[in-house]
Design a protein around this motif. Sequence first.
Motif, PDB file in Angstrom:
ATOM      1  N   LEU A 187       0.848  -1.185   0.000  1.00 30.25           N
ATOM      2  CA  LEU A 187       0.000   0.000   0.000  1.00 30.25           C
ATOM      3  C   LEU A 187       0.886   1.239   0.000  1.00 30.25           C
ATOM      4  N   LEU A 188       0.431   2.281  -0.686  1.00 22.76           N
ATOM      5  CA  LEU A 188       1.233   3.486  -0.846  1.00 22.76           C
ATOM      6  C   LEU A 188       0.478   4.699  -0.302  1.00 22.76           C
ATOM      7  N   ASP A 189       1.130   5.434   0.582  1.00 21.22           N
ATOM      8  CA  ASP A 189       0.583   6.695   1.085  1.00 21.22           C
ATOM      9  C   ASP A 189       1.472   7.815   0.569  1.00 21.22           C
ATOM     10  N   LYS A 190       1.056   8.457  -0.526  1.00 17.96           N
ATOM     11  CA  LYS A 190       1.869   9.497  -1.147  1.00 17.96           C
ATOM     12  C   LYS A 190       1.992  10.733  -0.273  1.00 17.96           C
ATOM     13  N   GLU A 191       0.928  11.083   0.431  1.00 14.50           N
ATOM     14  CA  GLU A 191       0.952  12.276   1.266  1.00 14.50           C
ATOM     15  C   GLU A 191       1.949  12.147   2.415  1.00 14.50           C
ATOM     16  N   LYS A 192       1.982  10.989   3.051  1.00 18.14           N
ATOM     17  CA  LYS A 192       2.895  10.760   4.176  1.00 18.14           C
ATOM     18  C   LYS A 192       4.227  10.157   3.737  1.00 18.14           C
ATOM     19  N   SER A 193       4.347   9.868   2.431  1.00 18.11           N
ATOM     20  CA  SER A 193       5.570   9.255   1.877  1.00 18.11           C
ATOM     21  C   SER A 193       5.917   7.948   2.591  1.00 18.11           C
ATOM     22  N   ILE A 194       4.913   7.080   2.692  1.00 18.33           N
ATOM     23  CA  ILE A 194       5.095   5.785   3.354  1.00 18.33           C
ATOM     24  C   ILE A 194       4.714   4.659   2.397  1.00 18.33           C
ATOM     25  N   ILE A 195       5.551   3.631   2.353  1.00 19.51           N
ATOM     26  CA  ILE A 195       5.218   2.381   1.667  1.00 19.51           C
ATOM     27  C   ILE A 195       4.907   1.354   2.746  1.00 19.51           C
ATOM     28  N   TYR A 196       3.692   0.830   2.741  1.00 14.78           N
ATOM     29  CA  TYR A 196       3.288  -0.191   3.710  1.00 14.78           C
ATOM     30  C   TYR A 196       3.519  -1.568   3.079  1.00 14.78           C
ATOM     31  N   LEU A 197       4.375  -2.352   3.725  1.00 14.06           N
ATOM     32  CA  LEU A 197       4.740  -3.666   3.197  1.00 14.06           C
ATOM     33  C   LEU A 197       4.140  -4.760   4.074  1.00 14.06           C
ATOM     34  N   PRO A 198       3.177  -5.536   3.549  1.00 16.35           N
ATOM     35  CA  PRO A 198       2.586  -6.619   4.342  1.00 16.35           C
ATOM     36  C   PRO A 198       3.551  -7.792   4.475  1.00 16.35           C
ATOM     37  N   ILE A 199       3.614  -8.343   5.680  1.00 18.89           N
ATOM     38  CA  ILE A 199       4.507  -9.484   5.911  1.00 18.89           C
ATOM     39  C   ILE A 199       3.768 -10.585   6.665  1.00 18.89           C
ATOM     40  N   ALA A 200       4.180 -11.825   6.412  1.00 19.15           N
ATOM     41  CA  ALA A 200       3.619 -12.970   7.122  1.00 19.15           C
ATOM     42  C   ALA A 200       4.363 -13.170   8.442  1.00 19.15           C
ATOM     43  N   LYS A 201       3.871 -14.085   9.246  1.00 16.76           N
ATOM     44  CA  LYS A 201       4.485 -14.339  10.551  1.00 16.76           C
ATOM     45  C   LYS A 201       5.938 -14.791  10.410  1.00 16.76           C
ATOM     46  N   ARG A 202       6.196 -15.662   9.463  1.00 19.75           N
ATOM     47  CA  ARG A 202       7.556 -16.165   9.252  1.00 19.75           C
ATOM     48  C   ARG A 202       8.163 -15.500   8.022  1.00 19.75           C
ATOM     49  N   SER A 203       8.230 -14.196   8.086  1.00 17.90           N
ATOM     50  CA  SER A 203       8.732 -13.426   6.954  1.00 17.90           C
ATOM     51  C   SER A 203      10.254 -13.476   6.897  1.00 17.90           C
TER      52      SER A 203
END
Length: 230
Positions: free
Chosen positions: A103-119
């Motif tokens: 997921l990308l938040d351009k206003e806050k300049s954040i990339i949200y990276l989903p990870i699993a439990k055993r990432s």
Amino acid sequence: MTKETLTIENITLTLERKNIKNMYLRVLPPNGNVKVSAPSFISDEEIVNFIRLKKDWILKKQRYIKENNIKAPLKYDNGEKHYLWGKEYTLQLIKNDNVKHVLLDKEKSIIYLPIAKRSTIEKRKKTLDEFYRNQMKIAIPPVLDKCTKIVGKTPSEVKIRNMKNWGNCRYHDKRITLNLNLAKKDIECLEYVMIHELCHLIEFNHSKKFKNLMDKYCPNWKEIKKRLNE
């Protein structure tokens, strides 16, 4: 395991004593920090002598890291800086099984990276690379349309993959391949690489004629190339 900071022969290092058999030395980018892992039973004198023997190699390695601007390997962890179309974003991990895509938040300049439990680092990289691939797929059609009108040549296909070069062109089947990491650069860099490869459909080398084509179709290509490789 114990950890301490020492200065030996004017070299500051981090020493970790572990339950291991041999001594290991690393000089780490981006700052050339020195890390030594040593068996718990080795004496301080042995460590001092080890660093003295390795001093020239350490200094040479530090110079190489500094002169070549070597970056630390990415760990795909919270707070790490990543780029999309030339803009810097902060990586934030999401531990949520319901979220499958970046997921990308351009206003806050954040990339949200989903990870699993055993990432793992490899799995995180794969997820983020897939995000970059999708970004490239969105960006390429309008860039290709613009650049084919400029150069007057059309490739049979444009592919995306991880590669050492920014792009390449197969003259015999007119296929162009672009580096996935172009999604991290500004869009002008993508346009430059596209024009570069399209010009290879006219002149399949880097001769004076090829450079004249680049001067004609992308007048500021040398400046863009320099920025691309920074």
